[in-house]
Design a protein around this motif. Structure first.
Motif, mmCIF file in Angstrom:
data_model
loop_
_atom_site.group_PDB
_atom_site.id
_atom_site.type_symbol
_atom_site.label_atom_id
_atom_site.label_comp_id
_atom_site.label_asym_id
_atom_site.label_seq_id
_atom_site.Cartn_x
_atom_site.Cartn_y
_atom_site.Cartn_z
ATOM 1 N N TYR A 103 -3.845 -41.168 17.198
ATOM 2 C CA TYR A 103 -3.896 -40.653 15.828
ATOM 3 C C TYR A 103 -5.254 -40.029 15.534
ATOM 4 C CZ TYR A 103 0.269 -43.614 15.303
ATOM 5 O OH TYR A 103 1.492 -44.208 15.458
ATOM 6 N N SER A 104 -6.313 -40.642 16.048
ATOM 7 C CA SER A 104 -7.655 -40.107 15.843
ATOM 8 C C SER A 104 -7.784 -38.723 16.467
ATOM 9 C CB SER A 104 -8.687 -41.056 16.457
ATOM 10 O OG SER A 104 -9.992 -40.534 16.339
ATOM 11 N N PHE A 105 -7.242 -38.553 17.678
ATOM 12 C CA PHE A 105 -7.327 -37.262 18.354
ATOM 13 C C PHE A 105 -6.601 -36.179 17.556
ATOM 14 C CE2 PHE A 105 -5.567 -34.036 21.209
ATOM 15 C CZ PHE A 105 -6.728 -33.572 21.800
ATOM 16 N N TRP A 106 -5.385 -36.486 17.113
ATOM 17 C CA TRP A 106 -4.622 -35.471 16.395
ATOM 18 C C TRP A 106 -5.156 -35.250 14.987
ATOM 19 C CZ3 TRP A 106 -2.350 -31.893 18.769
ATOM 20 C CH2 TRP A 106 -1.830 -32.117 20.043
ATOM 21 N N LEU A 107 -5.787 -36.253 14.415
ATOM 22 C CA LEU A 107 -6.488 -36.058 13.147
ATOM 23 C C LEU A 107 -7.612 -35.049 13.341
ATOM 24 C CD1 LEU A 107 -7.387 -36.664 10.254
ATOM 25 C CD2 LEU A 107 -8.543 -38.721 11.128
ATOM 26 N N ALA A 108 -8.405 -35.239 14.397
ATOM 27 C CA ALA A 108 -9.520 -34.331 14.658
ATOM 28 C C ALA A 108 -9.022 -32.912 14.945
ATOM 29 C CB ALA A 108 -10.349 -34.855 15.833
ATOM 30 N N LYS A 109 -7.968 -32.796 15.767
ATOM 31 C CA LYS A 109 -7.414 -31.473 16.069
ATOM 32 C C LYS A 109 -6.926 -30.772 14.807
ATOM 33 C CE LYS A 109 -5.969 -29.761 19.577
ATOM 34 N NZ LYS A 109 -6.450 -28.608 20.416
ATOM 35 N N THR A 110 -6.310 -31.548 13.932
ATOM 36 C CA THR A 110 -5.753 -30.962 12.709
ATOM 37 C C THR A 110 -6.854 -30.587 11.732
ATOM 38 O OG1 THR A 110 -3.765 -32.305 13.050
ATOM 39 C CG2 THR A 110 -4.044 -31.320 10.880
ATOM 40 N N LEU A 111 -7.896 -31.402 11.660
ATOM 41 C CA LEU A 111 -9.059 -31.043 10.832
ATOM 42 C C LEU A 111 -9.688 -29.741 11.340
ATOM 43 C CD1 LEU A 111 -10.701 -34.564 10.410
ATOM 44 C CD2 LEU A 111 -9.772 -33.151 8.561
ATOM 45 N N LYS A 112 -9.750 -29.615 12.648
ATOM 46 C CA LYS A 112 -10.292 -28.387 13.243
ATOM 47 C C LYS A 112 -9.434 -27.183 12.871
ATOM 48 C CE LYS A 112 -11.723 -26.498 17.735
ATOM 49 N NZ LYS A 112 -11.821 -26.794 19.202
ATOM 50 N N ILE A 130 -11.229 -38.723 26.931
ATOM 51 C CA ILE A 130 -11.503 -37.593 27.827
ATOM 52 C C ILE A 130 -11.201 -36.273 27.133
ATOM 53 C CG2 ILE A 130 -10.701 -36.437 29.935
ATOM 54 C CD1 ILE A 130 -10.405 -39.236 31.159
ATOM 55 N N MET A 131 -10.075 -36.238 26.418
ATOM 56 C CA MET A 131 -9.728 -35.024 25.686
ATOM 57 C C MET A 131 -10.749 -34.716 24.592
ATOM 58 S SD MET A 131 -7.073 -33.815 27.165
ATOM 59 C CE MET A 131 -6.439 -32.620 25.988
ATOM 60 N N ALA A 132 -11.282 -35.765 23.961
ATOM 61 C CA ALA A 132 -12.311 -35.569 22.931
ATOM 62 C C ALA A 132 -13.576 -34.997 23.547
ATOM 63 C CB ALA A 132 -12.607 -36.890 22.228
ATOM 64 N N HIS A 133 -13.961 -35.505 24.734
ATOM 65 C CA HIS A 133 -15.115 -34.945 25.439
ATOM 66 C C HIS A 133 -14.903 -33.454 25.712
ATOM 67 C CE1 HIS A 133 -16.508 -39.057 26.241
ATOM 68 N NE2 HIS A 133 -17.651 -38.522 26.634
ATOM 69 N N ARG A 134 -13.694 -33.115 26.116
ATOM 70 C CA ARG A 134 -13.388 -31.707 26.416
ATOM 71 C C ARG A 134 -13.501 -30.848 25.160
ATOM 72 N NH1 ARG A 134 -7.972 -30.327 29.650
ATOM 73 N NH2 ARG A 134 -9.214 -31.351 31.264
ATOM 74 N N GLU A 135 -12.984 -31.354 24.053
ATOM 75 C CA GLU A 135 -13.054 -30.607 22.793
ATOM 76 C C GLU A 135 -14.506 -30.357 22.376
ATOM 77 O OE1 GLU A 135 -10.763 -29.270 20.767
ATOM 78 O OE2 GLU A 135 -9.002 -29.864 21.937
ATOM 79 N N LEU A 136 -15.372 -31.324 22.690
ATOM 80 C CA LEU A 136 -16.780 -31.225 22.307
ATOM 81 C C LEU A 136 -17.641 -30.596 23.396
ATOM 82 C CD1 LEU A 136 -17.132 -34.774 20.713
ATOM 83 C CD2 LEU A 136 -17.114 -32.592 19.469
ATOM 84 N N LEU A 168 -13.934 -33.088 37.465
ATOM 85 C CA LEU A 168 -12.681 -32.898 36.733
ATOM 86 C C LEU A 168 -12.577 -33.795 35.522
ATOM 87 C CD1 LEU A 168 -10.177 -32.610 39.730
ATOM 88 C CD2 LEU A 168 -11.142 -30.771 38.344
ATOM 89 N N LEU A 169 -13.483 -34.768 35.428
ATOM 90 C CA LEU A 169 -13.464 -35.680 34.278
ATOM 91 C C LEU A 169 -14.431 -35.226 33.194
ATOM 92 C CD1 LEU A 169 -13.354 -39.101 36.142
ATOM 93 C CD2 LEU A 169 -11.474 -37.892 35.076
#
Length: 201
Positions: A118-127, A153-159, A199-200
């Protein structure tokens, strides 16, 4: 109640088999027969899913709201209904409203893996809503809390962030973290074992 549950299950089976028209007719009949006698959250939830599948997101949201009037927060179906509503709002590009739903889910759940999702999709949606500072803050918190998990890992990629250095036994560290699936965990073990740490990042 048994009749209701059986009819809902039968309708889901027919829908899964590809007969959406017959499924909708069955749900309409069930609603007419039981409205005012039993909570019909499952009926409206299925109607919303069918509307979503057809691309009618506005109609799906109407069914979502109908279902939520029949299901109390904390009920068995509540979390699925809010998740469904959040996604329908995203698909309708109503990002601010969607972010409110993801935030509600994050606050309500006690499951760490679900909270990370939920945190990941909250951040994606805020973006997507143009709230970049809030999105980055949410991504950063997630990257700290779920450091080597899928959403971390996905959050690291976004940032575009690098990972903190691992100690001499990265597998031992990783085993302490919870992952959404054993398959994902196995993939990370394999990448580390063969030295493909790039790759990580």
């Amino acid at each position: 109640q048994d009749y209701y549950e059986t009819q809902v299950l039968l309708t889901r089976t027919v829908w899964t088999a590809g007969d959406t028209k017959a499924s909708i007719a069955s749900l309409n009949k069930l609603e007419k027969k039981l409205k005012g006698k039993l909570p019909l959250a499952q009926v409206y939830w299925l109607q919303a899913r069918m509307a979503e599948e057809s691309g009618s997101f506005d109609r799906a949201l109407e069914w979502n709201d109908s279902a939520l009037t029949q299901e109390k927060q904390g009920g068995a179906l509540w979390e699925s209904l809010i998740w469904q509503k959040a996604w329908n709002l995203r698909k309708a590009k109503l990002y601010e409203d969607a972010s409110s739903q993801f935030a509600a889910l994050k606050q309500a759940t006690k499951d760490n893996n679900l909270q990370f999702r939920y945190s990941f999709w909250l951040a994606k949606t805020l973006k997507d809503a143009g709230k970049n500072a809030e999105a980055e803050s949410e991504f950063f918190k997630l990257s700290e809390l779920d450091l080597y998990g899928y959403y971390g890992i996905m959050a690291h990629r976004e940032l575009s962030m690098r990972f903190k250095p691992l100690n001499k036994n990265p597998i031992k560290i990783l085993s302490k973290f919870s992952f959404e699936s054993q398959k994902e965990f196995g993939t990370r073990q394999w990448l580390l074992a063969v030295g493909e740490t790039g790759l990580l990042r």
